[in-house]
Design a protein around this motif. Structure first.
Motif, PDB file in Angstrom:
ATOM      1  N   GLU A 197     -20.639  58.965  -5.302  1.00 10.82           N
ATOM      2  CA  GLU A 197     -21.763  59.646  -4.655  1.00 10.82           C
ATOM      3  C   GLU A 197     -21.739  59.408  -3.150  1.00 10.82           C
ATOM      4  O   GLU A 197     -21.180  58.415  -2.657  1.00 10.82           O
ATOM      5  N   ILE A 198     -22.350  60.345  -2.423  1.00 11.01           N
ATOM      6  CA  ILE A 198     -22.614  60.199  -0.986  1.00 11.01           C
ATOM      7  C   ILE A 198     -24.130  60.312  -0.810  1.00 11.01           C
ATOM      8  O   ILE A 198     -24.761  61.251  -1.299  1.00 11.01           O
ATOM      9  N   ARG A 199     -24.699  59.354  -0.097  1.00  7.60           N
ATOM     10  CA  ARG A 199     -26.156  59.293   0.085  1.00  7.60           C
ATOM     11  C   ARG A 199     -26.475  59.199   1.573  1.00  7.60           C
ATOM     12  O   ARG A 199     -25.792  58.485   2.316  1.00  7.60           O
ATOM     13  N   TYR A 200     -27.550  59.898   1.980  1.00 10.96           N
ATOM     14  CA  TYR A 200     -28.019  59.824   3.363  1.00 10.96           C
ATOM     15  C   TYR A 200     -29.511  59.494   3.354  1.00 10.96           C
ATOM     16  O   TYR A 200     -30.310  60.185   2.709  1.00 10.96           O
ATOM     17  N   ASP A 201     -29.881  58.414   4.047  1.00  7.48           N
ATOM     18  CA  ASP A 201     -31.279  57.992   4.178  1.00  7.48           C
ATOM     19  C   ASP A 201     -31.737  58.235   5.602  1.00  7.48           C
ATOM     20  O   ASP A 201     -30.991  57.959   6.551  1.00  7.48           O
ATOM     21  N   TRP A 202     -32.982  58.719   5.758  1.00  8.31           N
ATOM     22  CA  TRP A 202     -33.476  58.938   7.109  1.00  8.31           C
ATOM     23  C   TRP A 202     -34.997  58.913   7.163  1.00  8.31           C
ATOM     24  O   TRP A 202     -35.688  59.072   6.155  1.00  8.31           O
ATOM     25  N   THR A 203     -35.485  58.681   8.373  1.00  9.87           N
ATOM     26  CA  THR A 203     -36.897  58.811   8.698  1.00  9.87           C
ATOM     27  C   THR A 203     -36.992  59.389  10.108  1.00  9.87           C
ATOM     28  O   THR A 203     -36.110  59.143  10.940  1.00  9.87           O
ATOM     29  N   ALA A 204     -38.031  60.150  10.357  1.00  5.30           N
ATOM     30  CA  ALA A 204     -38.212  60.760  11.674  1.00  5.30           C
ATOM     31  C   ALA A 204     -39.038  59.883  12.597  1.00  5.30           C
ATOM     32  O   ALA A 204     -39.204  60.201  13.774  1.00  5.30           O
ATOM     33  N   SER A 205     -39.538  58.767  12.096  1.00  5.70           N
ATOM     34  CA  SER A 205     -40.500  57.951  12.842  1.00  5.70           C
ATOM     35  C   SER A 205     -39.910  56.588  13.193  1.00  5.70           C
ATOM     36  O   SER A 205     -39.424  55.869  12.320  1.00  5.70           O
ATOM     37  N   ASP A 206     -39.979  56.236  14.476  1.00  6.46           N
ATOM     38  CA  ASP A 206     -39.595  54.887  14.883  1.00  6.46           C
ATOM     39  C   ASP A 206     -40.523  53.855  14.251  1.00  6.46           C
ATOM     40  O   ASP A 206     -40.088  52.759  13.877  1.00  6.46           O
ATOM     41  N   SER A 257     -43.315  57.771   6.166  1.00  8.78           N
ATOM     42  CA  SER A 257     -42.496  58.630   5.310  1.00  8.78           C
ATOM     43  C   SER A 257     -41.010  58.300   5.452  1.00  8.78           C
ATOM     44  O   SER A 257     -40.516  58.042   6.551  1.00  8.78           O
ATOM     45  N   TYR A 258     -40.322  58.343   4.313  1.00 10.40           N
ATOM     46  CA  TYR A 258     -38.876  58.110   4.239  1.00 10.40           C
ATOM     47  C   TYR A 258     -38.267  59.181   3.335  1.00 10.40           C
ATOM     48  O   TYR A 258     -38.904  59.626   2.374  1.00 10.40           O
ATOM     49  N   GLN A 259     -37.030  59.562   3.651  1.00 11.04           N
ATOM     50  CA  GLN A 259     -36.351  60.572   2.861  1.00 11.04           C
ATOM     51  C   GLN A 259     -34.933  60.091   2.513  1.00 11.04           C
ATOM     52  O   GLN A 259     -34.342  59.290   3.239  1.00 11.04           O
ATOM     53  N   ALA A 286     -39.418  53.130  10.776  1.00 11.33           N
ATOM     54  CA  ALA A 286     -38.246  52.253  10.791  1.00 11.33           C
ATOM     55  C   ALA A 286     -38.657  50.821  11.124  1.00 11.33           C
ATOM     56  O   ALA A 286     -38.161  49.864  10.506  1.00 11.33           O
ATOM     57  N   ASN A 287     -39.566  50.658  12.078  1.00 13.17           N
ATOM     58  CA  ASN A 287     -40.068  49.326  12.424  1.00 13.17           C
ATOM     59  C   ASN A 287     -40.728  48.656  11.220  1.00 13.17           C
ATOM     60  O   ASN A 287     -40.630  47.435  11.041  1.00 13.17           O
ATOM     61  N   ASN A 288     -41.388  49.467  10.394  1.00 15.53           N
ATOM     62  CA  ASN A 288     -42.130  48.951   9.242  1.00 15.53           C
ATOM     63  C   ASN A 288     -41.223  48.237   8.245  1.00 15.53           C
ATOM     64  O   ASN A 288     -41.676  47.358   7.507  1.00 15.53           O
ATOM     65  N   VAL A 289     -39.948  48.591   8.224  1.00 12.42           N
ATOM     66  CA  VAL A 289     -39.011  47.953   7.298  1.00 12.42           C
ATOM     67  C   VAL A 289     -37.929  47.175   8.044  1.00 12.42           C
ATOM     68  O   VAL A 289     -36.832  46.940   7.518  1.00 12.42           O
ATOM     69  N   GLY A 290     -38.210  46.799   9.304  1.00 11.42           N
ATOM     70  CA  GLY A 290     -37.354  45.863  10.007  1.00 11.42           C
ATOM     71  C   GLY A 290     -36.269  46.449  10.875  1.00 11.42           C
ATOM     72  O   GLY A 290     -35.411  45.715  11.377  1.00 11.42           O
ATOM     73  N   PHE A 291     -36.274  47.776  11.112  1.00 17.81           N
ATOM     74  CA  PHE A 291     -35.265  48.396  11.966  1.00 17.81           C
ATOM     75  C   PHE A 291     -35.837  48.644  13.357  1.00 17.81           C
ATOM     76  O   PHE A 291     -37.045  48.849  13.536  1.00 17.81           O
ATOM     77  N   ALA A 292     -34.966  48.662  14.356  1.00 19.72           N
ATOM     78  CA  ALA A 292     -35.420  48.825  15.739  1.00 19.72           C
ATOM     79  C   ALA A 292     -35.995  50.210  15.975  1.00 19.72           C
ATOM     80  O   ALA A 292     -36.970  50.379  16.706  1.00 19.72           O
ATOM     81  N   ASN A 293     -35.377  51.230  15.371  1.00 18.16           N
ATOM     82  CA  ASN A 293     -35.836  52.594  15.570  1.00 18.16           C
ATOM     83  C   ASN A 293     -35.274  53.466  14.450  1.00 18.16           C
ATOM     84  O   ASN A 293     -34.502  53.008  13.595  1.00 18.16           O
ATOM     85  N   ALA A 294     -35.660  54.736  14.470  1.00 20.85           N
ATOM     86  CA  ALA A 294     -35.225  55.656  13.415  1.00 20.85           C
ATOM     87  C   ALA A 294     -33.714  55.844  13.427  1.00 20.85           C
ATOM     88  O   ALA A 294     -33.089  55.976  12.369  1.00 20.85           O
ATOM     89  N   GLU A 295     -33.134  55.851  14.622  1.00 14.04           N
ATOM     90  CA  GLU A 295     -31.684  56.061  14.708  1.00 14.04           C
ATOM     91  C   GLU A 295     -30.931  54.949  13.992  1.00 14.04           C
ATOM     92  O   GLU A 295     -29.914  55.194  13.342  1.00 14.04           O
ATOM     93  N   ARG A 337     -29.894  64.995  -5.508  1.00 11.21           N
ATOM     94  CA  ARG A 337     -31.261  64.456  -5.520  1.00 11.21           C
ATOM     95  C   ARG A 337     -31.827  64.515  -4.108  1.00 11.21           C
ATOM     96  O   ARG A 337     -31.187  64.079  -3.150  1.00 11.21           O
ATOM     97  N   LEU A 338     -33.011  65.063  -3.961  1.00 11.59           N
ATOM     98  CA  LEU A 338     -33.710  65.122  -2.675  1.00 11.59           C
ATOM     99  C   LEU A 338     -35.062  64.458  -2.854  1.00 11.59           C
ATOM    100  O   LEU A 338     -35.837  64.826  -3.737  1.00 11.59           O
ATOM    101  N   GLU A 339     -35.355  63.463  -2.010  1.00  9.28           N
ATOM    102  CA  GLU A 339     -36.568  62.663  -2.184  1.00  9.28           C
ATOM    103  C   GLU A 339     -37.354  62.534  -0.886  1.00  9.28           C
ATOM    104  O   GLU A 339     -36.783  62.326   0.186  1.00  9.28           O
ATOM    105  N   TRP A 340     -38.667  62.654  -1.023  1.00  7.92           N
ATOM    106  CA  TRP A 340     -39.608  62.271   0.036  1.00  7.92           C
ATOM    107  C   TRP A 340     -40.532  61.221  -0.542  1.00  7.92           C
ATOM    108  O   TRP A 340     -41.129  61.410  -1.599  1.00  7.92           O
ATOM    109  N   TRP A 341     -40.613  60.071   0.166  1.00  4.52           N
ATOM    110  CA  TRP A 341     -41.423  58.959  -0.336  1.00  4.52           C
ATOM    111  C   TRP A 341     -42.271  58.413   0.818  1.00  4.52           C
ATOM    112  O   TRP A 341     -41.764  58.208   1.924  1.00  4.52           O
ATOM    113  N   LYS A 342     -43.549  58.196   0.554  1.00  4.07           N
ATOM    114  CA  LYS A 342     -44.470  57.744   1.587  1.00  4.07           C
ATOM    115  C   LYS A 342     -45.165  56.469   1.133  1.00  4.07           C
ATOM    116  O   LYS A 342     -45.689  56.390   0.018  1.00  4.07           O
TER     117      LYS A 342
END
Length: 467
Positions: free
Chosen positions: A431-440, A410-412, A443-452, A400-405
């Motif tokens: 299953e193995i799942r990987y979540d990522w975003t390219a934007s700090d 944007s989050y993938q 990431a801030n929008n959902v409570g994380f310090a940065n994209a990393e 499964r490959l997802e792009w959600w905005k």
């Protein structure tokens, strides 16, 4: 129990008759009380050399040496070793069971235990889902956030202990039939399955059904149904038509869920939905509901249209469009507690690329108070792509490959998984799942310090036992 009354023709000769009147009457009216045990007579090919009183023709030869009288073209008993009666000689042994033929066996059902004669029109069933995952779905830094189904990482969870009772409404040729369904479940998925679009304390939402530790109860469906001719109408509390993934675990390929499913789609409705299947190769849906995720209640006057259609564009391509429009209730309520006009749609296109390979494309759109032209909180779009490969009845692989905005961010996520069925009642889904975003900022929008910090891989696996 099935009561069969067979009427014959009796000839009674007067003067020198060889049969008595009593014998004639017995020949004319033959009562046969038959308990239809599994497999039911005449309903299954495995009827084989059943008692002639069944009144059916044997489905297979009676002298082929198979226990059920059935041989396939290769000389195996049953359907290509599906019943396990032919063993290694026909390729059903351990040497070829990994990706060749596999032996699932016969499923055990609660229905068969409660109703061994198959006399009841009501079906009983359910499943148990137990799973483990290393991290929660990345929409909050905190565990136990209720922002995704898999939100209690690092422990073994009973996600869904599910029971249902159902009578399907099947309209006869010129008549009317009725049906119903009731579902109740317990587990860590209950909080996400309750009617959280309600006011607190209504139906199963914040009404003493939560039991602590992330566990609780939910009653996601309770509806009646009427069917006649090409029409059926469902009324009450029922699952949505929107989207591709669903709440019920056995009906999904993956253990985890897409962002789009959890955030951009309703789970349940209260209202009425009609289905018309009288068109050639087209099914149409139309109805009214009291907003999104409500249970016999509304929130701030929730009232919206629910409808759409599904059709086969070709023999190998199925297309479904479902929309909701109006006041979604709690989902349509802005920061100022003002209800706005809302619209959503979900498009699902299912491609059968081959007998074993299947591709699914899904796109969802949610627009809240979009008449002013601005992006509002809850304006969302998602594109999900699925690829499934069926190795045999026991093994399947998927991606499964997802792009959600949402809110302009944007989050993938990308998920790879397997389905392994060691038995007809059991499926194991690693299953193995990987979540990522390219934007700090995202990431801030959902409570994380940065994209990393947001970006991460996780492992999960569950087991589902159906009954």
């Amino acid at each position: 129990m099935t009561l069969r009354w067979t009427m014959g023709v009796a000839l009674v000769a007067f003067g020198g008759a060889t049969a008595s009147a009593e014998t004639a009457i017995q020949s004319a009216f033959d009562y046969q009380l038959i308990c239809c045990e599994t497999p039911a007579c005449c309903d299954e090919p495995s009827c084989g050399c059943a008692d002639p009183s069944c009144g059916c023709e044997p489905g297979c030869g009676c002298d082929d040496g198979c226990a059920d009288g059935c041989c396939d073209a290769g000389g195996c008993c049953g359907d290509a070793c599906g019943d396990g009666c032919c063993g290694d000689a026909c390729g059903c042994g351990s040497a070829c069971s990994l990706f060749g033929d596999c032996c699932l066996g016969d499923p055990w059902t609660l229905q068969g235990h409660l109703d061994p004669c198959g006399c009841s029109p009501i079906t009983f069933g359910g499943w148990t889902q137990v799973g483990f995952h290393t991290q929660n779905t990345r929409f909050s830094r905190d565990d136990n956030d209720a922002f995704a189904f898999n939100d209690h990482p690092g422990r073994l969870n009973l996600h869904q202990q599910w029971f249902y009772a159902e009578k399907v409404a099947e309209a006869p040729c010129c008549g009317v039939d009725w049906g119903f369904r009731a579902d109740i479940m317990y587990g860590t998925d209950a909080v996400k399955t309750q009617a959280f679009g309600n006011d607190a304390g209504e139906w199963d939402y914040l009404n003493g059904w939560d039991r602590g530790g992330g566990y609780g109860w939910a009653m996601p469906q309770l509806y009646g149904e009427v069917a006649w001719s090409d029409w059926s109408v469902k009324f009450g509390h029922f699952f949505t038509l929107v989207g591709y993934e669903v709440v019920t675990a056995p009906d999904n390929f993956f253990y985890s869920h897409a962002y789009t499913m959890f955030n951009s789609e309703p789970f349940t409705h209260t209202g009425a939905i009609a289905t018309y299947s009288g068109f050639d190769n087209l099914e149409v849906y139309a109805g009214w509901t009291a907003g999104w995720d409500t249970g016999f209640d509304d929130f701030n006057g929730g009232s919206n249209f629910l409808g759409g259609f599904s059709t086969n564009l070709t023999d190998d391509v199925a297309f479904t469009y479902i929309t909701t429009a109006g006041n979604f209730g709690k989902r349509s309520t802005g920061a100022a507690n003002a209800v706005s006009d809302s619209y959503s749609h979900s498009i699902v296109v299912d491609f059968a690329l081959s007998d074993k390979l299947n591709y699914v494309f899904q796109s969802d759109l949610v627009s809240i108070d979009s008449q002013n032209g601005a992006i509002g909180a809850n304006d969302q779009v998602g594109i999900n792509q699925y690829l499934f490969y069926t190795m045999n009845d026991c093994w399947g692989a998927g991606a499964r490959l997802e792009w959600w905005k949402t809110d302009g961010f944007s989050y993938q996520e990308m998920t790879y998984g397997l389905n392994y069925r060691p038995h007809a009642n059991v499926v194991i889904r690693p299953e193995i799942r990987y979540d990522w975003t390219a934007s700090d900022a995202a990431a801030n929008n959902v409570g994380f310090a940065n994209a990393e910090e947001f970006n991460s891989a996780k492992f999960g696996m569950d087991v589902i036992f159906t009954f």
